[in-house]
Enzyme design. Sequence first.
Site, PDB file in Angstrom:
ATOM      1  N   LEU A  19       0.859  -1.190   0.000  1.00  0.00           N
ATOM      2  CA  LEU A  19       0.000   0.000   0.000  1.00  0.00           C
ATOM      3  C   LEU A  19       0.888   1.230   0.000  1.00  0.00           C
ATOM      4  O   LEU A  19       1.922   1.250   0.666  1.00  0.00           O
ATOM      5  CB  LEU A  19      -0.895  -0.018   1.230  1.00  0.00           C
ATOM      6  CG  LEU A  19      -1.711   1.245   1.587  1.00  0.00           C
ATOM      7  CD1 LEU A  19      -2.991   0.844   2.330  1.00  0.00           C
ATOM      8  CD2 LEU A  19      -0.912   2.230   2.448  1.00  0.00           C
ATOM      9  N   ASP A  21       0.141   5.615  -1.562  1.00  0.00           N
ATOM     10  CA  ASP A  21      -0.634   6.857  -1.494  1.00  0.00           C
ATOM     11  C   ASP A  21      -2.136   6.636  -1.328  1.00  0.00           C
ATOM     12  O   ASP A  21      -2.741   5.823  -2.038  1.00  0.00           O
ATOM     13  CB  ASP A  21      -0.455   7.671  -2.778  1.00  0.00           C
ATOM     14  CG  ASP A  21       0.992   7.985  -3.086  1.00  0.00           C
ATOM     15  OD1 ASP A  21       1.885   7.512  -2.360  1.00  0.00           O
ATOM     16  OD2 ASP A  21       1.237   8.701  -4.068  1.00  0.00           O
ATOM     17  N   GLN A  37      -3.214   3.423  -3.417  1.00  0.00           N
ATOM     18  CA  GLN A  37      -2.284   2.695  -4.269  1.00  0.00           C
ATOM     19  C   GLN A  37      -2.074   1.299  -3.709  1.00  0.00           C
ATOM     20  O   GLN A  37      -1.836   1.138  -2.504  1.00  0.00           O
ATOM     21  CB  GLN A  37      -0.950   3.427  -4.323  1.00  0.00           C
ATOM     22  CG  GLN A  37      -0.962   4.690  -5.156  1.00  0.00           C
ATOM     23  CD  GLN A  37      -0.799   4.382  -6.629  1.00  0.00           C
ATOM     24  OE1 GLN A  37       0.296   4.089  -7.084  1.00  0.00           O
ATOM     25  NE2 GLN A  37      -1.891   4.433  -7.345  1.00  0.00           N
ATOM     26  N   TYR A  82      -1.537   4.989 -11.260  1.00  0.00           N
ATOM     27  CA  TYR A  82      -0.880   5.779 -10.233  1.00  0.00           C
ATOM     28  C   TYR A  82      -1.885   6.710  -9.543  1.00  0.00           C
ATOM     29  O   TYR A  82      -3.085   6.620  -9.738  1.00  0.00           O
ATOM     30  CB  TYR A  82       0.293   6.546 -10.830  1.00  0.00           C
ATOM     31  CG  TYR A  82       1.572   5.736 -10.936  1.00  0.00           C
ATOM     32  CD1 TYR A  82       1.540   4.339 -10.965  1.00  0.00           C
ATOM     33  CD2 TYR A  82       2.811   6.346 -11.008  1.00  0.00           C
ATOM     34  CE1 TYR A  82       2.710   3.593 -11.070  1.00  0.00           C
ATOM     35  CE2 TYR A  82       3.992   5.612 -11.105  1.00  0.00           C
ATOM     36  CZ  TYR A  82       3.933   4.236 -11.135  1.00  0.00           C
ATOM     37  OH  TYR A  82       5.088   3.499 -11.228  1.00  0.00           O
ATOM     38  N   GLU A 206       5.371  16.241  -6.062  1.00  0.00           N
ATOM     39  CA  GLU A 206       4.384  15.169  -6.207  1.00  0.00           C
ATOM     40  C   GLU A 206       3.118  15.496  -5.418  1.00  0.00           C
ATOM     41  O   GLU A 206       3.104  16.344  -4.530  1.00  0.00           O
ATOM     42  CB  GLU A 206       4.968  13.844  -5.699  1.00  0.00           C
ATOM     43  CG  GLU A 206       6.001  13.219  -6.599  1.00  0.00           C
ATOM     44  CD  GLU A 206       6.221  11.750  -6.274  1.00  0.00           C
ATOM     45  OE1 GLU A 206       6.238  10.942  -7.210  1.00  0.00           O
ATOM     46  OE2 GLU A 206       6.379  11.409  -5.081  1.00  0.00           O
TER      47      GLU A 206
END
Length: 468
Positions: A19, A21, A37, A82, A206
């Site tokens: 796991l 984000d 994620q 993503y 990011e």
Amino acid sequence: MKRDPWRLAYHLMPPDGWLNDPNGLCEANGVYHVYFQYAPNTPAPDGRMARTWGHYAGPDLINLSFKGVPFWPETLDRDGCYSGSALVEDDGTIDLYYTGNIKEAGDYDYIHDGRLSNTILVKTADGGRTYSDKHLLFGTPDYPKDCTRHVRDPKVWREDDQYYMVLGARMNDDSGAVLFYESLDGVSWRLLKIEKTGEPFGYMWECPDYFEMDGQPVLAFCPQGLEAEDFCFQNNHQSGYSLLSGDLRGKQMFGPFREWDMGFDFYAPQSFVDDRGRRIMIGWAGLPDKPYGNPTAQRGWENCLTVPRVLIKKGNRILQKPISGLKRLRKNPSRPDGEGRLTLPDASGDIEIAFADPASSWDIQMGEGVCLHYNGCIVRLALDEKTGCGRDERLARLDGVRNARLLVDRSILEIYLNDGETVFTTRYYADFETDRRLEMKFNCAGADIYAWEMQPMPANKIYDEEEN
């Protein structure tokens, strides 16, 4: 199933595999959704791991259940679905925007060539039971020419009958930036502007998040490539926010960058507003490219999310407070004995401390390997080599500590100081193989200390049942 003493009681974690984000956080038709994620059955990421999303949902952020994988990598995202976000339409439809990753085989640097980043839209009109086909909105050829191939992590919101999106970017001059897009329908998009600081601040930004608090624009993002200092930027990648001045549609000025969390394990947070008007943030209790380990990978799973945190603006800072619903998991209240000793029988607890003198020194020992210390001006979180698996110490300057809240959960610790003005999050791995008891010692003269054990939330209770 072999007993796993590091499985968590009230933090969301993967059923198995990897796991990272949090994605697609929202409330729609009275149901909360937490996507993330996910790489099922693969606890350690490598070049062959194509990540997808996992999905938790429930009537609140405590009573969640795992709903599986909403979609898998295909042509548009063959090397990974993503990070991205959710937008709830007026009819309750959830629009999920995310980055589809494609990496070409060959001799590429994957910065200036060899990579494609597609911005993709998927919809669900029934609360996540079924999903539409994937719709390519735009991709690498459509991004500004001064961007590298690293453009990703769309966060979408609606304002004044218009849709807006921010994307994180790495520019060709190795500076971080965010791209702002606008749309009338959420499907056809045009570039509105590029925002960056006057001087380069890291090489890549990011997981951007843009919102307003008390009329103040806020840009949260994760800058990579900042040089470490004694009391800030202590991790290899950072996560924080800047208060902005100026209008969304014009040039905006950045205020000071403030880190969300001073601990070892916090990255890629995302926020949303629920039907009660609370702005809630959840972070990944992990870090990309981290120099320390998580031994749970040897047990088939790795990483977890933080508890949901309500954001509250106070002056020029944003405070973080664990959601009130966590208190429903409390049981068996207690206080330290006359020597300051306290035992959490299941290494899972919620502890509140009011200090008699904010300027006084104190320390709290958690097991044999974790210590939290304050000397009147500096807070020091220290882990020994075995318990920290490479984590050593993190520091923060504080002009007095009035109160603290410690969320202890088997292999994660969240520390909230001064009503969430300063927060530390860290994974830790005490030796619970024979007995999952955590002995704590409070050397806090005159402090008022209350502790509760914590029941497992429904999503995690199954793991405790399987152990018995």
